[in-house]
Design an enzyme around this catalytic site. Sequence first.
Site, mmCIF file in Angstrom:
data_model
loop_
_atom_site.group_PDB
_atom_site.id
_atom_site.type_symbol
_atom_site.label_atom_id
_atom_site.label_comp_id
_atom_site.label_asym_id
_atom_site.label_seq_id
_atom_site.Cartn_x
_atom_site.Cartn_y
_atom_site.Cartn_z
ATOM 1 N N SER A 207 0.841 -1.188 0.000
ATOM 2 C CA SER A 207 0.000 0.000 0.000
ATOM 3 C C SER A 207 0.882 1.246 0.000
ATOM 4 O O SER A 207 2.071 1.186 -0.340
ATOM 5 C CB SER A 207 -0.931 -0.021 1.228
ATOM 6 N N ASN A 208 0.308 2.389 0.355
ATOM 7 C CA ASN A 208 1.051 3.652 0.419
ATOM 8 C C ASN A 208 0.527 4.467 1.604
ATOM 9 O O ASN A 208 -0.410 4.066 2.289
ATOM 10 C CB ASN A 208 0.924 4.420 -0.894
ATOM 11 N N HIS A 209 1.138 5.625 1.827
ATOM 12 C CA HIS A 209 0.817 6.416 3.013
ATOM 13 C C HIS A 209 -0.229 7.503 2.766
ATOM 14 O O HIS A 209 -0.360 8.423 3.585
ATOM 15 C CB HIS A 209 2.086 7.071 3.562
ATOM 16 N N SER A 210 -0.986 7.402 1.689
ATOM 17 C CA SER A 210 -1.993 8.436 1.413
ATOM 18 C C SER A 210 -3.009 8.511 2.558
ATOM 19 O O SER A 210 -3.575 7.503 2.979
ATOM 20 C CB SER A 210 -2.727 8.130 0.105
ATOM 21 N N ALA A 274 -4.143 7.817 -4.287
ATOM 22 C CA ALA A 274 -2.795 7.304 -4.557
ATOM 23 C C ALA A 274 -2.935 5.813 -4.857
ATOM 24 O O ALA A 274 -3.203 5.017 -3.960
ATOM 25 C CB ALA A 274 -1.894 7.524 -3.351
#
Length: 275
Positions: A207-210, A274
């Site tokens: 995943s990502n930090h959005s 994101a």
Amino acid sequence: MVKHMEIILGVTGSIAAYKAVYLARELVRQGANVHVVMTKNATEFVTPLTFQTVTGNPVTTQMFELFSGSEIGHIALADRAHITVVAPATANILGKVANGLADDFLSTMVMATKVPVLFAPAMNTVMWSSPAVQHNVTKLRESGYHFMEPESGELACGVVGQGKMAEPSHIIEKIKIVLSQKDLIGEEVLVTAGPTLEMIDPVRYVSNHSSGKMGYALARAAIRRGAKVTLVTGPTLLDFPVGAKVIKIKSAHEMHEAVLRKSKTASVVIKAAAV
């Protein structure tokens, strides 16, 4: 948005009156000048002194009060406001206003005002869904009054269902919606927000930090300006924007499918997710 605004906060006789204290405090924190009007029954749950301490303004509880010497109370207060918010709004106050009854300061003031009026109902689930109350709500909506729908959860009576007064933050967002210029009426806005999660196996994912904050802020701005907004969002810790149709997704594929499906009717598409 509410900074320097004159806001009348009407408080009626409900256990949810304690939440009106938090609402008043947050409005003051955001720069509003809040004038509280309490019904007699409301004072059984929270004292006028509490609201006076929070707002810094005298609290009105009596039908026959004068403002600035000879000014008539309900007229003077109604004239100085940008919006009147009744929170909590009981079935009693809804019935009074819907049928033109004015037998206390709050109901009289609502009759005398020309500014927008926002009701935030709070009552038992069965009472909220009763034909009489729903008839009054429909009648008030058709007359131009605004509503912040009650939320679902466990009520003071122990019943689980719809009837809780909306959270103060949600009511404040609704106030901003009501007071905003409506230059996007007729537009359908599709917004994507937040991260996506791609599963590696049943335990791990990429995943990502959005945080989703940008997409949610854009959705709120569009709603305030009158647009019909659909928000396609990955997992976040944010409250959903008041008034948005929310589609929750996890993977990029799910977001892709949702966007393709909803973009057919959208006049504006904003991709802030994101992926």
